[in-house]
Design a protein around this motif. Structure first.
Motif, mmCIF file in Angstrom:
data_model
loop_
_atom_site.group_PDB
_atom_site.id
_atom_site.type_symbol
_atom_site.label_atom_id
_atom_site.label_comp_id
_atom_site.label_asym_id
_atom_site.label_seq_id
_atom_site.Cartn_x
_atom_site.Cartn_y
_atom_site.Cartn_z
ATOM 1 N N PHE A 317 -2.176 -11.310 19.105
ATOM 2 C CA PHE A 317 -1.268 -10.344 18.495
ATOM 3 C C PHE A 317 -0.663 -9.391 19.517
ATOM 4 N N LEU A 318 -1.355 -9.204 20.647
ATOM 5 C CA LEU A 318 -0.825 -8.325 21.691
ATOM 6 C C LEU A 318 0.031 -9.069 22.710
ATOM 7 N N THR A 319 0.135 -10.395 22.566
ATOM 8 C CA THR A 319 0.889 -11.166 23.558
ATOM 9 C C THR A 319 2.327 -10.680 23.722
ATOM 10 N N PRO A 320 3.086 -10.412 22.644
ATOM 11 C CA PRO A 320 4.448 -9.897 22.857
ATOM 12 C C PRO A 320 4.472 -8.578 23.624
ATOM 13 N N LEU A 321 3.511 -7.691 23.333
ATOM 14 C CA LEU A 321 3.465 -6.413 24.028
ATOM 15 C C LEU A 321 3.130 -6.603 25.504
ATOM 16 N N THR A 322 2.103 -7.408 25.790
ATOM 17 C CA THR A 322 1.721 -7.601 27.187
ATOM 18 C C THR A 322 2.830 -8.298 27.979
ATOM 19 N N THR A 323 3.576 -9.190 27.323
ATOM 20 C CA THR A 323 4.693 -9.840 28.002
ATOM 21 C C THR A 323 5.755 -8.816 28.389
ATOM 22 N N ARG A 324 6.069 -7.910 27.468
ATOM 23 C CA ARG A 324 7.057 -6.873 27.784
ATOM 24 C C ARG A 324 6.538 -5.935 28.861
ATOM 25 N N LEU A 325 5.257 -5.582 28.790
ATOM 26 C CA LEU A 325 4.691 -4.684 29.797
ATOM 27 C C LEU A 325 4.726 -5.323 31.182
ATOM 28 N N LEU A 326 4.427 -6.625 31.254
ATOM 29 C CA LEU A 326 4.455 -7.297 32.547
ATOM 30 C C LEU A 326 5.856 -7.329 33.145
ATOM 31 N N ALA A 327 6.871 -7.288 32.289
ATOM 32 C CA ALA A 327 8.244 -7.271 32.785
ATOM 33 C C ALA A 327 8.668 -5.886 33.250
ATOM 34 N N ARG A 328 7.910 -4.851 32.827
ATOM 35 C CA ARG A 328 8.324 -3.481 33.130
ATOM 36 C C ARG A 328 7.431 -2.772 34.132
ATOM 37 N N VAL A 329 6.149 -3.139 34.188
ATOM 38 C CA VAL A 329 5.223 -2.465 35.106
ATOM 39 C C VAL A 329 4.579 -3.495 36.020
ATOM 40 N N ALA A 330 4.032 -3.030 37.109
ATOM 41 C CA ALA A 330 3.375 -3.920 38.059
ATOM 42 C C ALA A 330 2.134 -4.527 37.407
ATOM 43 N N PRO A 331 1.887 -5.828 37.632
ATOM 44 C CA PRO A 331 0.693 -6.446 37.030
ATOM 45 C C PRO A 331 -0.596 -5.732 37.400
ATOM 46 N N ARG A 332 -0.677 -5.204 38.638
ATOM 47 C CA ARG A 332 -1.908 -4.532 39.059
ATOM 48 C C ARG A 332 -2.174 -3.285 38.217
ATOM 49 N N THR A 333 -1.106 -2.616 37.755
ATOM 50 C CA THR A 333 -1.263 -1.437 36.900
ATOM 51 C C THR A 333 -1.828 -1.829 35.545
ATOM 52 N N LEU A 334 -1.265 -2.877 34.960
ATOM 53 C CA LEU A 334 -1.763 -3.358 33.670
ATOM 54 C C LEU A 334 -3.185 -3.882 33.810
ATOM 55 N N LEU A 335 -3.475 -4.538 34.920
ATOM 56 C CA LEU A 335 -4.817 -5.069 35.161
ATOM 57 C C LEU A 335 -5.833 -3.943 35.238
ATOM 58 N N ALA A 336 -5.527 -2.904 36.008
ATOM 59 C CA ALA A 336 -6.457 -1.776 36.131
ATOM 60 C C ALA A 336 -6.665 -1.095 34.789
ATOM 61 N N GLY A 337 -5.585 -0.918 34.009
ATOM 62 C CA GLY A 337 -5.720 -0.292 32.699
ATOM 63 C C GLY A 337 -6.585 -1.113 31.761
ATOM 64 N N GLY A 338 -6.400 -2.425 31.774
ATOM 65 C CA GLY A 338 -7.219 -3.283 30.927
ATOM 66 C C GLY A 338 -8.686 -3.210 31.287
ATOM 67 N N LEU A 339 -8.979 -3.190 32.573
ATOM 68 C CA LEU A 339 -10.373 -3.111 33.013
ATOM 69 C C LEU A 339 -11.009 -1.779 32.643
ATOM 70 N N VAL A 340 -10.240 -0.706 32.704
ATOM 71 C CA VAL A 340 -10.763 0.607 32.299
ATOM 72 C C VAL A 340 -11.116 0.613 30.819
ATOM 73 N N LEU A 341 -10.260 0.016 29.982
ATOM 74 C CA LEU A 341 -10.556 -0.068 28.550
ATOM 75 C C LEU A 341 -11.813 -0.896 28.304
ATOM 76 N N MET A 342 -11.964 -2.015 29.033
ATOM 77 C CA MET A 342 -13.170 -2.822 28.886
ATOM 78 C C MET A 342 -14.413 -2.023 29.256
ATOM 79 N N ALA A 343 -14.347 -1.286 30.356
ATOM 80 C CA ALA A 343 -15.491 -0.479 30.787
ATOM 81 C C ALA A 343 -15.850 0.565 29.735
#
Length: 534
Positions: A317-343
């Protein structure tokens, strides 16, 4: 005109067969997690035997996925797509008929071999059957959606069949799905191959297979056999030797499984470390949640399925959002944010009391992990590909998949070992300091010596060892809370590593970098086997 109609028919048929196959493989890989409580109740696995049920499937996927990709290129992909579904179905049949845990391992291993063939072959066939770049993009998006659908359907299938029927029914249903998938591939899929420049890396495959199995054996059996026991020490020595030989083999191979020269680039090396540790954190969390709800709290598979929908079901369900985010922000930023949420989710999960059986209590911690994983899994490959030179983007993507699957395989092994070791130590002290009657204490000690804390937690309350049941429950809660902390710490460390040590992409746009490597990625069997696995 007729040629175009034939091509279109072949493309549609191949797309249907490939999407069906990858959905099947993902259902197979994710299904057992919701059934661990029933496995404990009916098959009575002792100690680390429960962990092997998950890793018996994951190990062949991890070490053989890229090799099956090469085999499909050399000898034809259609036969692998059909054969993989048949082998997965045979494995599920063996598992459904299991009279004991060892037969279940065998069935899981056979099914894992089939899945290892299906993941890369389905993607490569779909990509090869697309005649335009835009068509390929849409086809791969459908393939990824089918992968996510498998991760979503698996807990529902396990929860419903396990609650209202038997865990054997779940495997029987997957066997039926495998038969339909094999028939669909046989009738509709169009064969393809790409043998130019491809060759098998036999030395690399043997050394990584033996090394990875020995490493997992040592980690999983350590709590049961003792970390200083001869089998465990021997396993670690074998792992060190064969993983060293794997490095030598890859340096000499003409077509290596893993391009070691990629790791000379610091950014790619850091991205690879984050891939292994971050994915370990996710599947370790999923495994800890399945044990907490099943063998520890004895909740129904349907309630366990709820937890896995929080972990896995959010991603599609988040695939459309993550696709748009990857087009707008650096993947490393999204990666770090995802890992922080997991932690954050892991640390909240660690604070839950083991006596808390309310499903709403899981929404916040597992929801955070699920959202964080959706962001992480969508960006981890893009981050690694951006870190590598553009002409090696395809190999970087394939190598990242291998490392990601290895991290997934380590999750149940390490968290199971840590949690059971801590639980056993805690329980020994608690029983020793308790006011249990001597007979109950002796009976509890016998069960503990034979089957470990999970076995003692499962004995009837009215039996002599059952008096120690509350102590076992508390010890297991303590052990798996530490498991959640380990996962959270791993995710937080990975996020810090991304922010501090991972350089931004060197002026390379994400879309352009991935486009340059797309054809090579497909050729190198870029199949994210555990993109939504549990």
């Amino acid at each position: 005109m007729r040629a175009r109609r034939i091509t279109g028919r072949f493309t549609a048929g191949t797309l249907i067969a490939g999407c069906f196959a990858v959905c099947l493989a993902q259902i197979g890989i994710a299904l057992p997690a919701t059934l661990n409580g029933l496995f404990q109740e009916h098959l009575h696995p002792v100690g680390s035997q429960l962990t092997w049920i998950s890793d018996a499937f994951l190990l062949p996927v991890t070490v053989l996925e890229l090799t099956f990709g090469v085999l499909g290129d050399l000898f034809g992909r259609k036969r692998l797509l059909v054969g993989g579904a048949v082998l997965l179905g045979i494995g599920e049949t063996v598992a459904a008929a299991s009279a004991g845990v060892h037969q279940l391992w065998a069935g899981q291993a056979l099914a894992g071999l089939g899945a290892a063939a299906l993941f890369p072959t389905s993607l490569a066939m779909i990509a090869a059957g697309s005649t335009t770049a835009a068509g390929r993009t849409r086809a791969i998006a459908l393939w990824a959606s089918s992968l996510s659908a498998g991760g979503f359907l698996a807990p529902l299938l396990g929860g419903i069949t396990g609650t209202y029927g038997s865990w054997r029914w779940a495997f029987a249903v997957v066997t039926a799905i495998a038969a339909v998938s094999a028939l669909t591939s046989l009738l509709l899929a169009h064969d393809s191959r790409a043998p130019e420049g491809r060759s098998l890396d036999i030395g690399g495959q043997i050394t990584i297979g033996v090394g990875a199995f020995a490493l997992l054996y040592g980690v999983i059996q350590g709590p049961d056999d003792g970390w200083a026991s001869v089998p465990v020490v021997t396993a670690f020595l074998v792992a060190a030797v064969f993983l060293g030989l794997f490095v030598v083999a890859e340096l000499r191979a003409r077509s290596p499984l893993l391009r070691l020269d990629l790791f000379a680039d610091r950014s790619f090396a850091v991205a690879s470390a984050v891939t292994v540790v971050g994915m370990f954190a996710f599947l370790g969390t999923a495994y800890a949640a399945s044990i907490r709800l099943g063998p520890i709290q004895h909740q129904s598979p349907l309630r366990t399925a709820f937890a896995f929908l929080l972990l896995n079901g959010i991603t599609p369900f988040l695939t459309p959002l993550t696709t748009r985010l990857l087009a707008r922000v650096a993947p490393r930023t999204l990666l770090a944010g995802g890992l922080v949420l997991m932690a954050a989710g892991d640390f909240v999960a660690a604070s839950l009391r083991v006596t808390d059986r309310a499903l709403p209590s899981l929404i916040l911690p597992l929801g955070l992990v699920g959202v964080g994983f959706a962001f992480t899994v969508s960006s981890v490959t893009a981050t690694a590909v951006n870190a590598a030179p553009a002409h090696l983007a395809g190999m970087a993507s394939a190598s990242t998949n291998l490392l990601r699957d290895f991290g997934f395989t380590l999750g149940p092994a390490v968290i199971g070992a840590v949690a059971l070791s801590r639980a056993a130590s805690h329980l020994d002290g608690a029983i020793g300091a308790s006011d249990l009657a001597p007979g109950a204490r002796a009976a509890a000690g016998e069960v503990l010596a034979e089957g470990g804390p999970l076995a003692l937690n499962s004995v009837p309350a009215g039996s002599p060892p059952g008096a120690a049941g509350p102590y076992a429950l508390e010890a297991l809660g303590h052990g798996y809370a530490i498991g959640f902390v380990v996962c959270g710490t791993a995710a937080a460390f990975s996020a810090l590593l991304v922010l501090v040590a991972l350089r931004p992409a060197r002026g390379k746009r994400l879309g352009k970098g991935l486009e340059k490597g797309a054809d090579t990625a497909v050729r190198d069997a870029d199949g994210p086997a555990a993109a939504v696995s549990s």
